[in-house]
Design a protein around this motif. Structure first.
Motif, PDB file in Angstrom:
ATOM      1  N   ARG A 128      37.255  41.369  49.005  1.00  0.00           N
ATOM      2  CA  ARG A 128      38.616  41.138  48.524  1.00  0.00           C
ATOM      3  C   ARG A 128      38.732  41.471  47.037  1.00  0.00           C
ATOM      4  N   SER A 129      37.690  41.177  46.277  1.00  0.00           N
ATOM      5  CA  SER A 129      37.705  41.528  44.856  1.00  0.00           C
ATOM      6  C   SER A 129      37.804  43.031  44.673  1.00  0.00           C
ATOM      7  N   VAL A 130      37.079  43.781  45.504  1.00  0.00           N
ATOM      8  CA  VAL A 130      37.120  45.239  45.423  1.00  0.00           C
ATOM      9  C   VAL A 130      38.511  45.751  45.801  1.00  0.00           C
ATOM     10  N   VAL A 131      39.085  45.195  46.871  1.00  0.00           N
ATOM     11  CA  VAL A 131      40.411  45.625  47.315  1.00  0.00           C
ATOM     12  C   VAL A 131      41.446  45.381  46.223  1.00  0.00           C
ATOM     13  N   PHE A 132      41.454  44.172  45.680  1.00  0.00           N
ATOM     14  CA  PHE A 132      42.427  43.865  44.637  1.00  0.00           C
ATOM     15  C   PHE A 132      42.144  44.674  43.379  1.00  0.00           C
ATOM     16  N   GLY A 133      40.845  44.869  43.058  1.00  0.00           N
ATOM     17  CA  GLY A 133      40.490  45.655  41.874  1.00  0.00           C
ATOM     18  C   GLY A 133      40.988  47.080  41.969  1.00  0.00           C
ATOM     19  N   VAL A 134      40.849  47.697  43.138  1.00  0.00           N
ATOM     20  CA  VAL A 134      41.326  49.064  43.323  1.00  0.00           C
ATOM     21  C   VAL A 134      42.849  49.116  43.207  1.00  0.00           C
ATOM     22  N   LEU A 135      43.533  48.153  43.830  1.00  0.00           N
ATOM     23  CA  LEU A 135      44.998  48.146  43.791  1.00  0.00           C
ATOM     24  C   LEU A 135      45.526  47.931  42.378  1.00  0.00           C
ATOM     25  N   LEU A 154      31.239  31.471  46.983  1.00  0.00           N
ATOM     26  CA  LEU A 154      32.599  31.943  47.250  1.00  0.00           C
ATOM     27  C   LEU A 154      32.749  33.398  46.825  1.00  0.00           C
ATOM     28  N   PHE A 155      32.109  33.775  45.703  1.00  0.00           N
ATOM     29  CA  PHE A 155      32.207  35.150  45.221  1.00  0.00           C
ATOM     30  C   PHE A 155      31.607  36.129  46.231  1.00  0.00           C
ATOM     31  N   ARG A 156      30.479  35.752  46.827  1.00  0.00           N
ATOM     32  CA  ARG A 156      29.856  36.634  47.821  1.00  0.00           C
ATOM     33  C   ARG A 156      30.751  36.792  49.039  1.00  0.00           C
ATOM     34  N   LYS A 157      31.408  35.714  49.428  1.00  0.00           N
ATOM     35  CA  LYS A 157      32.299  35.778  50.584  1.00  0.00           C
ATOM     36  C   LYS A 157      33.536  36.627  50.297  1.00  0.00           C
ATOM     37  N   THR A 168      38.961  33.573  41.738  1.00  0.00           N
ATOM     38  CA  THR A 168      37.657  34.222  41.821  1.00  0.00           C
ATOM     39  C   THR A 168      37.789  35.715  42.070  1.00  0.00           C
ATOM     40  N   ILE A 169      38.656  36.114  43.001  1.00  0.00           N
ATOM     41  CA  ILE A 169      38.772  37.548  43.281  1.00  0.00           C
ATOM     42  C   ILE A 169      39.462  38.270  42.126  1.00  0.00           C
ATOM     43  N   THR A 170      40.318  37.575  41.387  1.00  0.00           N
ATOM     44  CA  THR A 170      40.957  38.201  40.227  1.00  0.00           C
ATOM     45  C   THR A 170      39.938  38.458  39.126  1.00  0.00           C
ATOM     46  N   GLY A 208      36.703  38.840  39.607  1.00  0.00           N
ATOM     47  CA  GLY A 208      35.864  39.922  40.098  1.00  0.00           C
ATOM     48  C   GLY A 208      36.548  41.269  39.992  1.00  0.00           C
ATOM     49  N   ALA A 209      37.848  41.303  40.279  1.00  0.00           N
ATOM     50  CA  ALA A 209      38.610  42.553  40.199  1.00  0.00           C
ATOM     51  C   ALA A 209      38.690  43.077  38.773  1.00  0.00           C
ATOM     52  N   THR A 210      38.591  42.181  37.794  1.00  0.00           N
ATOM     53  CA  THR A 210      38.673  42.587  36.392  1.00  0.00           C
ATOM     54  C   THR A 210      37.556  43.543  36.021  1.00  0.00           C
ATOM     55  N   VAL A 211      36.337  43.255  36.487  1.00  0.00           N
ATOM     56  CA  VAL A 211      35.203  44.119  36.180  1.00  0.00           C
ATOM     57  C   VAL A 211      35.432  45.510  36.754  1.00  0.00           C
ATOM     58  N   LEU A 212      35.856  45.569  38.016  1.00  0.00           N
ATOM     59  CA  LEU A 212      36.120  46.864  38.645  1.00  0.00           C
ATOM     60  C   LEU A 212      37.259  47.598  37.945  1.00  0.00           C
ATOM     61  N   SER A 213      38.306  46.862  37.600  1.00  0.00           N
ATOM     62  CA  SER A 213      39.466  47.457  36.952  1.00  0.00           C
ATOM     63  C   SER A 213      39.099  48.056  35.600  1.00  0.00           C
ATOM     64  N   ASP A 214      38.389  47.291  34.771  1.00  0.00           N
ATOM     65  CA  ASP A 214      37.993  47.798  33.456  1.00  0.00           C
ATOM     66  C   ASP A 214      37.052  48.988  33.584  1.00  0.00           C
ATOM     67  N   THR A 215      36.138  48.923  34.557  1.00  0.00           N
ATOM     68  CA  THR A 215      35.176  50.009  34.736  1.00  0.00           C
ATOM     69  C   THR A 215      35.871  51.292  35.172  1.00  0.00           C
TER      70      THR A 215
END
Length: 415
Positions: free
Chosen positions: A97-104, A90-93, A157-159, A161-168
């Motif tokens: 979306r994780s990137v989109v939400f992470g950026v937002l 599911l994460f790969r799929k 799952t996307i939230t 995933g977005a956490t890693v991008l957000s913190d970074t």
């Protein structure tokens, strides 16, 4: 006050084992008491940390290396388990979306926080730092969604995933601001930071994954070795993250993703989760409460009321818009969007660490990057969101699960 001082004095002379017994009693009793009052156990543990912390009863004293170590390990395990429990298919799929939400969920609070910081009279660089503090978040509510069995739902799952991008992203902005404040803007320093991150992420996800799988297969029948090796990979990933100026929680999460398939459903992993969730993670929540000084908390609200309201509003609105926009793009329900919002509210680990660094950062003229006024405002923000976030997650996540269950029933009926 006399009674409080008497209690503090009595607690201060207790033997170490007696203090440990009280700590264990808190870990056992507080979650159950919290549930009786329909509070998330995590909130109860944080509040118990306030009561037994250095600003009220001061049970553990000024120097508490064991509690701090357990709390730091609990924080890392919380993120490691978050990566470990993700459904990788599911994460790969949903990685886009994780990137989109992470950026937002990074850029919107960052922009609003910068505007509020400038409105409060801070210069451009300190204002951007304030915005970067709001951009990251700590997944305090992950323990709740795990307990509810919602970890593998797509919005969760996307939230995660977005956490890693957000913190970074937030910490890259923060690092650039610190460097600029101390010695002026440097393109080379920014380039080095980005290159380090570009090397670090695949090193953990690919290199650690292959090494981990190979070693773990060889020691699969040696449970003690297996247990220690998994713990060692967690520590190594967190250390590597810190070496490239990222929080250890980012490395811990990536480590969980890297060994996800190799260690799930293994007896040693189950034991690590048992120790983590029964001891280390609860101690992390209790330790979070240690940072809150109730009188200072109240005084900060009174003295800096516009700043407190402005900063908290910037966070709530920025994270809410991000969840609503992302949820709308992905056609998620209202419950899903609100759950995503609630999970991104708590400002604890990365925010607190960055705030303390900013407070102690001084430019050549002797000025602080962030003053004591903003430090107190951020502490108010931390307490408010660390309680509000889990409370909202406790409210909205069950609705998300209910909708998912109904969708599954309908799909089966159609089939």
């Amino acid at each position: 006050m006399a009674i409080l001082e008497a209690v503090r004095s009595a607690l201060s002379v207790l033997p170490v084992l007696a203090k440990m017994a009280i700590a264990v009693a808190l870990v056992l009793a507080v979650p159950r008491i919290a549930k009786q009052y329909k509070l998330p156990p995590e909130v109860g543990l944080i509040l118990s940390g306030v009561v037994f912390g250095p600003h009220v009863l001061d049970l553990f004293g000024e120097h508490r290396p064991i509690v701090e170590f357990f709390g730091d390990l609990g924080k890392l395990l919380l993120m490691f388990f978050a990566g470990l429990e993700i459904d990788l298919a599911l994460f790969r799929k949903t990685r886009v979306r994780s990137v989109v939400f992470g950026v937002l969920t990074t850029t919107l609070p960052l922009l609003l926080g910068t505007v509020v910081g400038h409105w409060l009279g801070y210069g451009l660089v300190p204002a951007i730092v304030i915005g970067s503090l709001l951009a990251s978040h700590t997944l305090l509510g992950n323990a709740i969604v795990r307990r509810l069995g919602a970890t593998n739902l797509e919005p969760i799952t996307i939230t995660i995933g977005a956490t890693v991008l957000s913190d970074t992203l937030s910490l890259v902005v923060f690092a650039v601001c610190v460097s600029t404040f101390v010695s002026g803007f440097s393109v080379s320093a920014l380039a080095v930071q980005l290159v380090e991150i570009a090397v670090f992420v695949p090193l953990v996800l690919v290199g650690l994954s292959r090494l981990g799988v190979r070693v773990l297969k060889r020691v699969e029948d040696e449970e003690d070795t297996y247990f220690l090796f998994v713990l060692g990979m967690l520590a190594a990933s967190a250390l590597l993250a810190q070496l490239v100026n990222l929080p250890g929680i980012v490395g811990a999460f990536l480590a969980g993703l890297a060994v996800n398939a190799a260690v799930r459903q293994k007896p040693a992993t189950d034991k690590l989760q048992f120790f983590g969730r029964s001891l280390f993670i609860p101690v992390f929540f209790i330790g979070t409460g240690f940072f809150i000084d109730p009188p200072l908390f109240v005084q900060s609200i009174i003295d800096n009321f516009p700043g407190v309201v402005g900063i908290i509003t910037a966070l709530l609105v920025g994270k809410w818009i991000a969840a609503q926009v992302a949820g709308g793009l992905f056609h998620y329900s209202s419950a899903a969007r609100m759950t995503m919002w609630s999970l991104t509210l708590p400002q604890v680990a990365a925010t607190l660490a960055a705030t303390l660094v900013a407070f102690h950062t001084v430019n050549p003229a002797g000025g602080r990057l962030l003053d004591d006024r903003m430090l107190n405002v951020i502490l108010v923000l931390m307490l408010t969101t660390s309680i509000l976030g889990p409370l909202l997650t406790q409210r909205f996540a069950p609705r998300l699960i209910e909708e998912h269950s109904e969708d599954g029933i309908v799909a089966k009926a159609k089939a």
